[in-house]
Design a protein around this motif. Structure first.
Motif, PDB file in Angstrom:
ATOM      1  N   VAL A  22      -2.509 -14.197  -0.229  1.00 20.58           N
ATOM      2  CA  VAL A  22      -3.907 -14.020  -0.646  1.00 20.58           C
ATOM      3  C   VAL A  22      -4.627 -13.082   0.317  1.00 20.58           C
ATOM      4  O   VAL A  22      -5.372 -12.189  -0.098  1.00 20.58           O
ATOM      5  CB  VAL A  22      -4.624 -15.379  -0.732  1.00 20.58           C
ATOM      6  N   ALA A  23      -4.385 -13.251   1.611  1.00 15.39           N
ATOM      7  CA  ALA A  23      -5.028 -12.386   2.600  1.00 15.39           C
ATOM      8  C   ALA A  23      -4.568 -10.934   2.441  1.00 15.39           C
ATOM      9  O   ALA A  23      -5.366  -9.997   2.565  1.00 15.39           O
ATOM     10  CB  ALA A  23      -4.714 -12.889   4.009  1.00 15.39           C
ATOM     11  N   ALA A  24      -3.277 -10.741   2.167  1.00 16.48           N
ATOM     12  CA  ALA A  24      -2.764  -9.379   1.969  1.00 16.48           C
ATOM     13  C   ALA A  24      -3.364  -8.747   0.722  1.00 16.48           C
ATOM     14  O   ALA A  24      -3.782  -7.578   0.737  1.00 16.48           O
ATOM     15  CB  ALA A  24      -1.239  -9.416   1.861  1.00 16.48           C
ATOM     16  N   TYR A  25      -3.430  -9.504  -0.366  1.00 12.40           N
ATOM     17  CA  TYR A  25      -4.006  -8.979  -1.597  1.00 12.40           C
ATOM     18  C   TYR A  25      -5.495  -8.693  -1.415  1.00 12.40           C
ATOM     19  O   TYR A  25      -6.029  -7.710  -1.950  1.00 12.40           O
ATOM     20  CB  TYR A  25      -3.779  -9.952  -2.749  1.00 12.40           C
ATOM     21  N   ASP A  26      -6.190  -9.530  -0.675  1.00 15.50           N
ATOM     22  CA  ASP A  26      -7.612  -9.272  -0.392  1.00 15.50           C
ATOM     23  C   ASP A  26      -7.788  -7.965   0.362  1.00 15.50           C
ATOM     24  O   ASP A  26      -8.718  -7.196   0.100  1.00 15.50           O
ATOM     25  CB  ASP A  26      -8.209 -10.429   0.422  1.00 15.50           C
ATOM     26  N   GLN A  27      -6.892  -7.708   1.312  1.00 16.64           N
ATOM     27  CA  GLN A  27      -6.970  -6.464   2.076  1.00 16.64           C
ATOM     28  C   GLN A  27      -6.749  -5.251   1.171  1.00 16.64           C
ATOM     29  O   GLN A  27      -7.449  -4.244   1.289  1.00 16.64           O
ATOM     30  CB  GLN A  27      -5.926  -6.472   3.196  1.00 16.64           C
ATOM     31  N   LEU A  28      -5.788  -5.356   0.247  1.00 12.89           N
ATOM     32  CA  LEU A  28      -5.519  -4.256  -0.675  1.00 12.89           C
ATOM     33  C   LEU A  28      -6.693  -4.037  -1.628  1.00 12.89           C
ATOM     34  O   LEU A  28      -7.006  -2.889  -1.986  1.00 12.89           O
ATOM     35  CB  LEU A  28      -4.236  -4.539  -1.470  1.00 12.89           C
ATOM     36  N   GLN A  29      -7.375  -5.109  -2.002  1.00 11.99           N
ATOM     37  CA  GLN A  29      -8.578  -4.959  -2.829  1.00 11.99           C
ATOM     38  C   GLN A  29      -9.673  -4.243  -2.052  1.00 11.99           C
ATOM     39  O   GLN A  29     -10.358  -3.361  -2.581  1.00 11.99           O
ATOM     40  CB  GLN A  29      -9.083  -6.328  -3.289  1.00 11.99           C
ATOM     41  N   ALA A  69       0.829  -1.207   0.000  1.00  3.41           N
ATOM     42  CA  ALA A  69       0.000   0.000   0.000  1.00  3.41           C
ATOM     43  C   ALA A  69       0.861   1.254   0.000  1.00  3.41           C
ATOM     44  O   ALA A  69       0.570   2.236  -0.706  1.00  3.41           O
ATOM     45  CB  ALA A  69      -0.928  -0.004   1.218  1.00  3.41           C
ATOM     46  N   GLU A  70       1.932   1.243   0.782  1.00  5.62           N
ATOM     47  CA  GLU A  70       2.825   2.399   0.839  1.00  5.62           C
ATOM     48  C   GLU A  70       3.493   2.635  -0.514  1.00  5.62           C
ATOM     49  O   GLU A  70       3.637   3.784  -0.962  1.00  5.62           O
ATOM     50  CB  GLU A  70       3.881   2.185   1.930  1.00  5.62           C
ATOM     51  N   ARG A  71       3.882   1.571  -1.195  1.00  5.64           N
ATOM     52  CA  ARG A  71       4.524   1.730  -2.510  1.00  5.64           C
ATOM     53  C   ARG A  71       3.538   2.258  -3.542  1.00  5.64           C
ATOM     54  O   ARG A  71       3.900   3.041  -4.427  1.00  5.64           O
ATOM     55  CB  ARG A  71       5.108   0.395  -2.962  1.00  5.64           C
ATOM     56  N   ILE A  72       2.295   1.826  -3.435  1.00  3.92           N
ATOM     57  CA  ILE A  72       1.274   2.325  -4.363  1.00  3.92           C
ATOM     58  C   ILE A  72       1.044   3.808  -4.119  1.00  3.92           C
ATOM     59  O   ILE A  72       0.969   4.611  -5.062  1.00  3.92           O
ATOM     60  CB  ILE A  72      -0.026   1.520  -4.208  1.00  3.92           C
ATOM     61  N   GLN A 127       3.101   5.970  -2.822  1.00  5.81           N
ATOM     62  CA  GLN A 127       4.295   6.719  -3.222  1.00  5.81           C
ATOM     63  C   GLN A 127       4.537   6.659  -4.728  1.00  5.81           C
ATOM     64  O   GLN A 127       5.468   7.279  -5.239  1.00  5.81           O
ATOM     65  CB  GLN A 127       5.521   6.169  -2.499  1.00  5.81           C
ATOM     66  N   ARG A 128       3.692   5.890  -5.436  1.00 13.61           N
ATOM     67  CA  ARG A 128       3.792   5.692  -6.884  1.00 13.61           C
ATOM     68  C   ARG A 128       5.093   5.009  -7.280  1.00 13.61           C
ATOM     69  O   ARG A 128       5.630   5.218  -8.363  1.00 13.61           O
ATOM     70  CB  ARG A 128       3.599   7.015  -7.635  1.00 13.61           C
ATOM     71  N   LEU A 129       5.583   4.168  -6.386  1.00 14.55           N
ATOM     72  CA  LEU A 129       6.656   3.257  -6.758  1.00 14.55           C
ATOM     73  C   LEU A 129       6.079   2.028  -7.438  1.00 14.55           C
ATOM     74  O   LEU A 129       6.784   1.276  -8.099  1.00 14.55           O
ATOM     75  CB  LEU A 129       7.474   2.867  -5.526  1.00 14.55           C
ATOM     76  N   LEU A 130       4.788   1.799  -7.260  1.00 17.36           N
ATOM     77  CA  LEU A 130       3.995   0.864  -8.048  1.00 17.36           C
ATOM     78  C   LEU A 130       2.936   1.695  -8.751  1.00 17.36           C
ATOM     79  O   LEU A 130       2.121   2.356  -8.102  1.00 17.36           O
ATOM     80  CB  LEU A 130       3.342  -0.190  -7.149  1.00 17.36           C
ATOM     81  N   LEU A 131       2.953   1.687 -10.074  1.00 17.44           N
ATOM     82  CA  LEU A 131       2.105   2.577 -10.853  1.00 17.44           C
ATOM     83  C   LEU A 131       0.740   1.968 -11.118  1.00 17.44           C
ATOM     84  O   LEU A 131       0.571   0.744 -11.101  1.00 17.44           O
ATOM     85  CB  LEU A 131       2.782   2.876 -12.186  1.00 17.44           C
ATOM     86  N   PRO A 132      -0.259   2.814 -11.399  1.00 14.29           N
ATOM     87  CA  PRO A 132      -1.557   2.290 -11.826  1.00 14.29           C
ATOM     88  C   PRO A 132      -1.400   1.357 -13.026  1.00 14.29           C
ATOM     89  O   PRO A 132      -0.698   1.674 -13.990  1.00 14.29           O
ATOM     90  CB  PRO A 132      -2.334   3.556 -12.201  1.00 14.29           C
ATOM     91  N   GLY A 133      -2.028   0.200 -12.950  1.00  9.23           N
ATOM     92  CA  GLY A 133      -1.931  -0.790 -14.020  1.00  9.23           C
ATOM     93  C   GLY A 133      -0.798  -1.775 -13.857  1.00  9.23           C
ATOM     94  O   GLY A 133      -0.732  -2.766 -14.596  1.00  9.23           O
ATOM     95  N   ALA A 134       0.094  -1.548 -12.884  1.00 13.66           N
ATOM     96  CA  ALA A 134       1.211  -2.471 -12.667  1.00 13.66           C
ATOM     97  C   ALA A 134       0.698  -3.790 -12.083  1.00 13.66           C
ATOM     98  O   ALA A 134      -0.207  -3.805 -11.244  1.00 13.66           O
ATOM     99  CB  ALA A 134       2.233  -1.853 -11.730  1.00 13.66           C
ATOM    100  N   ARG A 135       1.304  -4.892 -12.523  1.00 14.04           N
ATOM    101  CA  ARG A 135       0.916  -6.201 -11.999  1.00 14.04           C
ATOM    102  C   ARG A 135       1.776  -6.559 -10.809  1.00 14.04           C
ATOM    103  O   ARG A 135       3.005  -6.441 -10.864  1.00 14.04           O
ATOM    104  CB  ARG A 135       1.057  -7.277 -13.084  1.00 14.04           C
ATOM    105  N   LEU A 136       1.135  -7.000  -9.740  1.00 15.40           N
ATOM    106  CA  LEU A 136       1.881  -7.453  -8.579  1.00 15.40           C
ATOM    107  C   LEU A 136       2.423  -8.854  -8.827  1.00 15.40           C
ATOM    108  O   LEU A 136       1.944  -9.571  -9.717  1.00 15.40           O
ATOM    109  CB  LEU A 136       0.990  -7.443  -7.331  1.00 15.40           C
ATOM    110  N   PRO A 137       3.409  -9.272  -8.043  1.00 14.81           N
ATOM    111  CA  PRO A 137       3.915 -10.640  -8.197  1.00 14.81           C
ATOM    112  C   PRO A 137       2.782 -11.649  -8.011  1.00 14.81           C
ATOM    113  O   PRO A 137       1.817 -11.403  -7.277  1.00 14.81           O
ATOM    114  CB  PRO A 137       4.951 -10.761  -7.079  1.00 14.81           C
TER     115      PRO A 137
END
Length: 478
Positions: A62-69, A30-33, A35-45
């Motif tokens: 999966v739990a972390a990605y669910d939280q970010l969603q 979330a912090e990287r998103i 700070q735009r170190l992960l850009l809109p449209g970027a695919r996570l690992p």
């Protein structure tokens, strides 16, 4: 660039902390998103890749990605994975290397700009500037003292709208050395080359105009033009240094662009320069299609003597020449300039007056001193010698790590192919404390790929190349 705030390797997830591992992992992304170190449209690992990298179970990922969603930061795409949620529609790839890129191009340039502040350049092999210890602080201090002593009125009066008269006179001699003939009244000083480019866009172009740009090219310029309402027409840049002239001709005939914005010498990110034949063809095309050519020569002091400039061949009839001193003398000074026909220059002076009245006269007078006394030339020679040594070392380390140079190594930047998606590669390297510049940042259409830019001055660390190899092997293994 400041070196006061290093970019340390990311701390490992804490298994004995009160915060669950999934929550720690979600916070990190979330912090990287944000700070735009992960850009809109970027695919996570992928879930498996992320679990292996962080030493956790797939269930934790999966739990972390669910939280970010749930926080609205990610979206899941069926059969494709997890992606940073777009805040605006992602522009489609243009047809025939050629349709205009819609104006809503995401301003991903902020990622590169953020990398210019508060980052230790020894941990930023993708940096866009010289290391701070390469700059001559003594020269800067001496020039400022001389400027202050000789002209105390600089502290209490507005500067000249066109810029400091002594600097503009010194610049006419500097430009003559490059083969560009310009009188002082054809020169306008600005707060860095960026302001010069912005004045040209606002003063000579209109929202909705189509503009040719190099692809790959400078992301900040893509973002600035798009934010001003321009339609971008990407022209592929060949490894040999020039744009694809066939595509340029097709785009000019189909879309009637108003301008072509280019870095003709030591192009960012490839490091290539135009040949005389390419430059002549571009000028003929510009004459045929009534194109304004904006020539950004930001890295002029790092180029070999007698390198071809479009503005020298054209005599500033269809060209506007832009350069500056911020990247070479000091980022804090923000001294840039443009040279154009007298009519265009006067129009841009009027716009500068409306924007911010004048530019800062004190650093401009200091730059005039270092130009007049030959100090800038000697500083350039020292930097070039140091850069030659850094380039040799960086090239050897890169090739030993399996990287391939797409363009011959020249100037400050290298454009390399590492064989894996560099947008994905940037994240594990960031975990290891390295700030890189993946190729997607230099694509007008945000196309991912295996290319990345390195800064020869900041990519001399063997530890970076070892981590690069390790992260590449991990991605291929996944």
């Amino acid at each position: 660039m400041s070196t006061n705030t290093p970019t340390p390797p990311a701390a490992p997830l804490q298994r004995d902390a009160s915060l669950p591992l999934a929550h720690q992992l979600a916070q990190r992304y979330a912090e990287r998103i944000r700070q735009r170190l992960l850009l809109p449209g970027a695919r996570l690992p992928s879930v498996r890749e992320c679990a292996r990298h962080h030493g956790v179970s797939p269930h934790t990922v999966v739990a972390a990605y669910d939280q970010l969603q749930a926080e609205g930061l990610l979206e899941a795409r069926r059969q494709r994975g997890f992606f940073v949620r777009e805040t605006r529609a992602r522009p489609p790839a243009p047809a025939l290397a050629g349709g205009p890129v819609p104006r809503q191009v995401p301003l991903d340039a902020t990622t590169l700009i953020r990398g210019m502040f508060g980052t230790d350049t020894t941990r930023a092999p993708g940096s866009g500037v010289l290391p701070a210890d390469w700059l001559d602080i003594g020269l800067l201090q001496s020039a400022l003292r001389r400027a202050q002593a000789g002209s105390p009125d600089l502290h209490v009066a507005y500067g000249e709208p066109a810029g400091d008269a002594r600097l503009r006179l010194a610049l006419t001699r500097r430009l003559a050395d490059l083969g560009i003939q310009a009188a002082p009244e054809q020169l306008l000083t600005t707060a860095g080359a960026t302001q010069a480019l912005d004045l040209i866009t606002r003063g000579l172009l209109q929202p909705g105009d189509a503009v040719l740009v190099d692809d790959p090219g400078w992301a900040v310029e893509f973002a600035r033009l798009a934010n001003s309402g321009m339609r971008l027409l990407p022209v592929p840049r060949h490894p040999d240094g020039g744009p694809d002239l066939t595509v340029m001709q097709q785009l000019a005939e189909a879309h009637h662009p108003r301008a072509y914005v280019t870095v003709s010498v030591l192009h960012n990110p490839t490091g290539s320069s135009l040949s005389a034949a390419q430059a002549h063809t571009i000028l003929k095309l510009a004459d045929q299609h009534d194109l304004l050519i904006v020539e950004d020569d930001t890295y002029a002091f790092l180029a070999p003597e007698h390198t071809v400039r479009l503005s020298a061949l054209d005599g500033l009839k269809r060209t506007i020449y832009v350069s500056g001193f911020s990247k070479f003398l000091s980022p804090a000074w923000r001294v840039g300039y443009l040279a154009a026909s007298p009519e265009r220059t006067q129009r841009l002076i009027d716009l500068k007056l409306l924007s911010n009245l004048t530019s800062n006269a004190l650093p401009e007078r200091a730059v005039a001193h270092v130009l007049d006394q030959g100090q800038l030339r000697r500083h350039a020679e020292r930097v070039q010698q140091r850069l030659d040594a850094a380039r040799s070392r960086s090239v050897a380390l890169a090739e030993r790590a399996g990287a391939r140079f797409v363009s011959p190594p020249r100037g400050l930047f290298g454009w390399i192919d590492v064989g894996v998606d560099t947008e994905r590669l940037a994240q594990p390297l960031l975990d290891a404390g390295w700030l890189t510049a993946p190729g997607v940042l230099f694509s007008a259409t945000r196309q991912p790929g295996s290319l990345m830019r390195i800064n020869f001055a900041t990519a001399q660390t063997a530890a970076f190349w070892r981590d690069l190899q390790r992260c590449i092997e991990a991605l291929r293994g996944g």
